[in-house]
Structure formats: C-alpha cells, structure tokens
Motif scaffolding. Structure first.
Motif, mmCIF file in Angstrom:
data_model
loop_
_atom_site.group_PDB
_atom_site.id
_atom_site.type_symbol
_atom_site.label_atom_id
_atom_site.label_comp_id
_atom_site.label_asym_id
_atom_site.label_seq_id
_atom_site.Cartn_x
_atom_site.Cartn_y
_atom_site.Cartn_z
ATOM 1 N N ILE A 180 51.111 38.761 34.960
ATOM 2 C CA ILE A 180 51.854 37.651 34.615
ATOM 3 C C ILE A 180 51.449 36.498 33.768
ATOM 4 C CG2 ILE A 180 53.318 38.106 36.790
ATOM 5 C CD1 ILE A 180 51.857 35.677 37.908
ATOM 6 N N ARG A 181 50.360 37.031 32.914
ATOM 7 C CA ARG A 181 49.752 36.183 31.976
ATOM 8 C C ARG A 181 49.335 34.623 32.192
ATOM 9 N NH1 ARG A 181 50.643 40.442 30.268
ATOM 10 N NH2 ARG A 181 51.984 41.274 28.335
ATOM 11 N N CYS A 182 48.777 34.652 33.425
ATOM 12 C CA CYS A 182 48.269 33.293 34.054
ATOM 13 C C CYS A 182 46.960 32.773 33.552
ATOM 14 C CB CYS A 182 48.198 33.385 35.604
ATOM 15 S SG CYS A 182 46.807 34.217 36.108
ATOM 16 N N SER A 183 46.278 33.757 33.126
ATOM 17 C CA SER A 183 44.728 33.231 32.567
ATOM 18 C C SER A 183 43.801 32.994 33.505
ATOM 19 C CB SER A 183 44.955 32.216 31.354
ATOM 20 O OG SER A 183 45.196 30.972 31.875
ATOM 21 N N ALA A 184 44.159 33.127 34.790
ATOM 22 C CA ALA A 184 43.081 32.865 35.764
ATOM 23 C C ALA A 184 41.701 33.542 35.445
ATOM 24 C CB ALA A 184 43.580 33.096 37.229
ATOM 25 N N CYS A 185 42.001 34.884 34.906
ATOM 26 C CA CYS A 185 40.842 35.802 34.739
ATOM 27 C C CYS A 185 39.915 35.220 33.810
ATOM 28 C CB CYS A 185 41.149 37.256 34.599
ATOM 29 S SG CYS A 185 42.249 37.659 33.251
#
Lengths: 224, 506
Positions: free
Chosen positions: B336-341
């Motif tokens: 979902i393209r959150c960018s937490a990773c």
C-alpha cells in the motif's frame, strides 16, 4: 472507452497468472478474519467526546465546546477575532447560526468560481460525522456542508459537530455509517493542512485551510 | 538521456525514459558506493528515518489489535489478487455507472499515450498533479513534456524534486535526501522560472518554506483545467477512488479542475467499501505515523456541481500481471506504498533512495522493481542483493509482505535462472552472467567434498602457503572482499588436527 484490446490482454494475463487458484474457488472464498476491534477501549459518551476533542487539538485544530443556544454568539466571536468580513455559508446551513455575526454572508448559489472562493475569509459548515479515536471530521457534501471546494480554498474553516448524534468512536464505525452515502464525494479532515516533507517533521499549513476550528455543540443546533 | 551513467544524477540533468522511468544506475552496489560517501546525504537520511521510525512505533502501539488488522489487511489483498479479473470488471462497471470512463493500459507507453491524448483533447497545455507513484513509474511528466504539455507537481516534496531537477528518493517523502537549507536554496533559485518567485529573504524555517510553496502553487490551482492523480485504493463494489494526503494539494487537484485523469495500478483494487476500515487504520499510522492523515478524498465517478465534470480512470498493468504470475513474488502486490520498510532498513538508511534506480526504493523496491521490469539488466539483477536479510521490513509491513522471502526467491532466480513471466508470456531465463564465478566456486566445492583425498591435499597446500596469501581475492572474487575480510587459513586443518590428537585426548 479506449484500448479494448488492452482490456482483454490484461484480463487474459491476470487469468493466466492465477492458474494456480482452484477453478471452484469463488471471489469471497479466501478467508478474511475480521477479529480486529470495532472500538479501541471502553468509554462513556462523555469520554468519547473528550477523546475527540483531545485528538483534534493534538493535530492543531482549535476546539470549542458550546450548547446549541450559545452557538450563534460563539461563531460571532470567533469570526470577529479572526477579523473575517466575507463568510461563506453553504446551502442548508441553518440561517440562525450566523445571525449574531457582523459579516457579509455569502452563499454558493450560483456557484462561486475558485477565484471568488480565494477571497473568502472564512467558511462555516456542519459535517456528516466525527471520529473520536482519530480526531477526524467527515464531510459528505450534504446540507450545510456544500461542495468540496468550499472547505478547501478559504484559509479558515469553522466546522460544527453535533455531539448528540454525529460522533462515532472509530474508523470502522464511521465507514459503516457512511456506506449509504458512499457514492457522494467525501472529505475526511484531521486537523488543518500539514506536511511532513521537510525532514519528516510535521508542519501545519500548506494548501488547505491553515486554521481549522471545531465547534462541538451539545443539544440540537438545527432549529436555532 | 543518461542510460549509461554509472552514477544516479543528483541535482542536475535528471532525465527519465518512458520505461524505465529512472535513469539506470549500472547496478545497486555501484550507485550505493557513491551515495554512502556523501556525508550530508547520510546525515539527512539518518535524521529523517530515525524521526519517523520512532513516531510510527508510538502510533502503532496505540492500537491493541494492530497484529489482527495487519493479518486482515494481508488477507483482503490476497483475496483480491486471487480473483483480480473479477474485481477489475466490477470496478469498471461501477466507475462507468457513476459517470467515469475506464481505460486499460498494458504498459507505460500505452498509459502515457492515453493520458496525453486525453489532455490534448481538452485543448489545455498544462496539468496539475497529485503525487503519484504510478505516474512516476511510467514517466508521465516526460511523456507529456514531449507533447508540449507541462505537468506541475504540487506535493511539497515533489515540488522540491521538480524545481531541483532532481529525482525522488523516498515513497512518502521524495525529497528526504534534502535538508531545510538545501530546500531554501532550491526555492530561492528556481521558483521564479516555474512561476511565482520565492518571497524575499526566505529563511529555512519549515513553516516559511511551506508558505512559499502555498503561494507559488495557489495560482496554478486556481487556473488549472486538468488534474492528474493516482489513487491509494479503488473500491470495486462502489467504484470509489481514495486519495490519502496531508497538504491539501491533492484536494485542490481532485476538486478544482474540470477534467480529472487518475492513473492507478490494477493491484490498488479492494473488493468492498468495508475493506477500507482496515486500510484507513493501517496506512496513516504506517506512513506518516499519524492516527489519521490530514486529508482523505473519496470520489465515485462524477458528481453534478461538485468537482470535475469529466473523470477518466486509466488502469495500469505495466508488469503487475507478470508479478502476479509468480506465486512467491505476488505478495509484493499487496503493497500500500506506506514506506515503513524504507524507514527501518539499514541498507536504505545508508545508500539512500536513488541507488535503487527506480521510483520504488528500499526493501519494497528491491522486490518490486525486478518483478515489474523483469530481470532485464544488471540493475534489476542486483536489487535482490540490496539487503542484509535482517527482516525489519517484514516486521513493520502493515500487509505482512515477507520481503526477505521474496528477496531470497529472486536471488535464486538471478543465480539459477528459471521460469518467469515477461509481458504475459512464460519464458525460461538463464542464470545471470555475473554469478558464474559463484556457481563455479560452488561446483568446485561440491566436487572437493565428494573427493576426500583431493580435499586433504588442497587443505595442506593452503596451510603451508598461508603466509603468502593476500588479504583480498584476486580476479572475479575481488568484489566479494571489497567489504569483507578473507578468513585466515589455520596452520593445520581440523581433520589433520583430529588425526594427530584424537580430539585432544592423546
């Protein structure tokens, strides 16, 4: 409609890619366990209201509490403090709300242009509901809310929430209540416009209204 | 067009190609080698990722049921992907019923052509854009520019990137590699050539920088006739599109223009309205670490008297169906393209986003880019190795993508070759060239372990010559010892020691 062949090509690729999915499996068969919480924690209605107010304020909305009878005077005071002269009232906003305010009240009929909206000082609206756990207001373009641009272009938004029947606890409750109006344009607002783009630090105030004031109104302000 | 550059350009001459949208680095290690030597970049990245990482942990800890939400999020995405054809057709029907027009684009070139034609048909020469990963992926701005149409990015970070003639380096915060001083300089030097100049005496205070962006973009919003966006979610049941944002630039682009064109990857579909109750909890807390992002817009086709009168939805494949065909790799489409990773990745923190050579940096980029594009060049072949496999990315992923599992799976594909799907056709790829030495070494080891006498002789030769041995390997093994010490060979092998002492008992 364009790319009729691409449509068939993409759908064909999807079907070939999913060759491992059993033919008898129906779209709803793959299990989704919804054992997550409908509400986080147990609260009385008063505590829910406190949570809403706290979360709104945490994201820099200015929160005011008032009873229905005091609403016109509070609106008048807030608009005066702001120095607002041109105030927009969407269709369906109870006329009495702005009776004490010494301002020019503009209506959106006929529809104002974006440039006309840009010189409006403040906009006063109601809302569809508010979510306590996240400090969120949801506008559904219903009466007293108007089209989306009205709460976007002016720099000052005053939003009235009826605490008796417009406050829900959680996101799941909000979506359930919004399902019947899902086809309308919806805007979820959690605090004023903000950005985290500079060194990942939150700064309030970019393109939307830089000042969001939320009026939590006890009792029924509609007949006012 | 810098296809040959071994370095990813920063701050000048950044160019995109239709596909790939990013100028290609030769490979990840070479690009990272440059980035890791840039002290300012590393300081900016470290500050930003550590700030957001701590905030995210607090936002997630507020919800007792986070693990269950995460499982539900993964399950809903899997349910969708397993019948994606069904849901796409439903989505198309619902959007069409609500007054929208649906287009299908098999690849970047087709999507760009569709959008360009739609903009041309309006007679306009400029568009305002909401930040969108899909349009970056296809290089839409550059395609529009070739047809004489100017695309204005309106997200603050995208504006910084566009004005600086730069490339985005983070999914959520594309200008994460820039600190406030650099941003001030870019605004001061570049705003005038794109429109309203920066105010006199602009300082590097974030609030002042945001104000400068507000003034610069307001004129563009008020006159815009065409808006271009992506979407975070598309609800098949209702035909509703959802855009999650902070600044209000999204609302401007989605509301004020007469025509709205949304370019969305087919995997952004969710089956039902109710499914949003999971993702609207997972996404804000994972990305900006907020209980809820400031603005979320939901629209269904067109609405009389409210917002754009014309709505086009361009459904984009561009490698997604190829990814879907890989039973291990398809979980990347849950993203979902959150960018937490990105924010927890030790490799991203040091190498920065540009080294990944695509709009999708960090751990998710390392599995998404090689699958969307195929293992097409040394860059894509190197990306599955851009990880220490520490697993922090998997732990924070709100839809439980087992990124290390996919990385290892893709490494096997790179080193061993095997069956892949390329633009819808199954093909068998050969092992990557640069892994020939590794494979030869493995074959030699297997032979040696099968031949004990030869192994013993070899070990004795190595022991006797150990003072002559270099600390770094020569020839093709050199790269391996660039960042590792060659282990010291002992004076005596274990087997000789055992034969001599019986394990130390004699």
């Amino acid at each position: 409609m364009s790319g009729g062949t691409s449509r068939e090509r993409i759908l064909g690729r999807v079907r070939r890619a999913l060759a491992d999915v059993p033919r008898e499996e129906r779209p709803e068969d793959h299990p989704v366990v919804r054992d997550y919480l409908r509400v986080h924690g147990e609260r009385s209605p008063a505590e829910t209201l406190d949570l809403l107010a706290g979360n709104l304020a945490d994201y820099r909305a200015l929160v005011h509490r008032v009873d229905a009878a005091g609403l016109p005077a509070l609106l008048a005071r807030l608009l005066a403090e702001r120095g607002a002269h041109r105030v927009l009232a969407p269709a369906g906003l109870p006329r009495g709300w702005l009776r004490d305010a010494r301002v020019d009240v503009l209506s959106d009929t006929p529809a104002l242009t974006a440039r006309e909206l840009d010189v409006v000082d403040s906009v006063v609206t109601g809302c569809a509901l508010a979510i306590a756990e996240t400090g969120t207001l949801v506008l559904d373009a219903g009466p007293g809310q108007g089209r989306r641009a009205l709460t976007l272009v002016p720099d000052h938004h005053l939003c009235v929430v009826r605490t008796a029947d417009q406050v829900v606890d959680s996101v799941p409750q909000a979506l359930e209540r919004l399902a019947p109006v899902a086809a309308r344009p919806l805007t979820w607002v959690s605090g004023p416009s903000a950005t985290s783009d500079i060194e990942l630090d939150r700064v309030e105030g970019v393109h939307g209204p830089r000042t969001l004031e939320v009026l939590l109104v006890a009792g029924d302000p509609r007949p006012v | 067009m810098s296809r040959d550059g071994s370095d990813v350009p920063r701050g000048g001459g950044a160019t995109y190609l239709g596909m790939p949208a990013f100028p290609r680095a030769a490979d990840f290690p070479r690009a990272a080698d440059t980035a890791t030597r840039d002290g300012r970049l590393r300081a900016n990245l470290r500050h930003a990722t550590h700030t957001i990482r701590a905030k995210r942990a607090r936002a997630v800890a507020e919800l007792d049921d986070w693990a269950r939400l995460r499982e539900a999020g993964a399950a809903i995405k899997d349910r969708t992907l397993r019948h994606l054809d069904h849901h796409l057709v439903r989505l198309e029907e619902a959007v069409t019923r609500a007054g929208g027009t649906v287009h299908w684009a098999a690849d970047a070139a087709e999507a760009n052509r569709i959008v360009t034609d739609l903009v041309r048909a309006t007679g306009e020469r400029e568009v305002v854009k909401v930040k969108s990963m899909a349009t970056q992926e296809i290089g839409l701005n550059e395609a529009l520019a070739e047809s004489g149409i100017r695309a204005y990015e309106t997200d603050l970070a995208e504006l910084i990137v566009q004005l600086g003639d730069d490339l985005p380096s983070h999914i959520l915060v594309p200008a994460i590699h820039r600190d406030r001083g650099e941003i001030r300089d870019i605004f001061r030097d570049r705003m005038a050539s794109w429109g309203r100049p920066a105010p006199e005496g602009l300082t590097d205070r974030p609030a002042e920088l945001a104000e400068a962006a507000r003034q610069h973009l307001r004129e563009k919003f008020l006159r815009a006739k065409v808006g271009v966006s992506g979407a975070n979610f598309m609800v098949a049941e209702t035909g509703t599109l959802v855009v999650v944002e902070s600044e209000g630039n999204g609302r401007m682009c989605l509301t004020l223009p007469e025509t709205l064109i949304s370019v969305v990857g087919i995997e952004k579909t969710v089956p039902t309205w109710r499914d949003l109750e999971v993702f609207l909890q997972l996404l804000p807390r994972s990305s900006t670490a907020e209980r809820m992002n400031p603005y979320t817009s939901m629209w269904t086709g067109t609405t009389d008297g409210d917002g754009p009168r014309v709505f086009h939805l361009v459904l984009l494949d561009n490698g997604r169906t190829d990814t879907l065909a890989d039973q291990v790799g398809r979980q990347a489409l849950r993203c979902i393209r959150c960018s937490a990773c990105l924010n927890v990745c030790p490799v991203y923190e040091r190498a920065g986003g540009h080294a990944y050579g695509s709009p999708y940096p960090g751990p998710i980029g390392a599995i998404l880019t090689p699958q969307l594009r195929g293992l097409a060049s040394p860059l894509e072949e190197s990306l599955p190795y851009a990880s220490s496999l520490c697993g922090a990315c998997f732990e924070v992923c709100p839809v439980a993508i087992d990124i290390p599992e996919v990385l290892v799976h893709l490494r096997e594909r790179v080193a061993e070759g095997g069956e892949v799907t390329v633009r819808g056709t199954r093909t068998v790829i050969r092992p990557a060239k640069r892994h020939a030495t590794e494979r030869a070494a493995m074959r030699a080891a297997r032979w040696a372990f099968d031949h004990p006498d030869a192994l013993r002789r070899g070990q004795r030769i190595l022991s006797r010559t150990r003072r002559l041995q270099p600390r770094r390997l020569p020839g093709p093994g050199r790269a391996w010892t660039d960042s590792r010490e060659l282990p010291a060979v002992p004076a005596e092998s274990f087997r000789d020691w055992w034969a001599r002492t019986r394990g130390g008992t004699s």
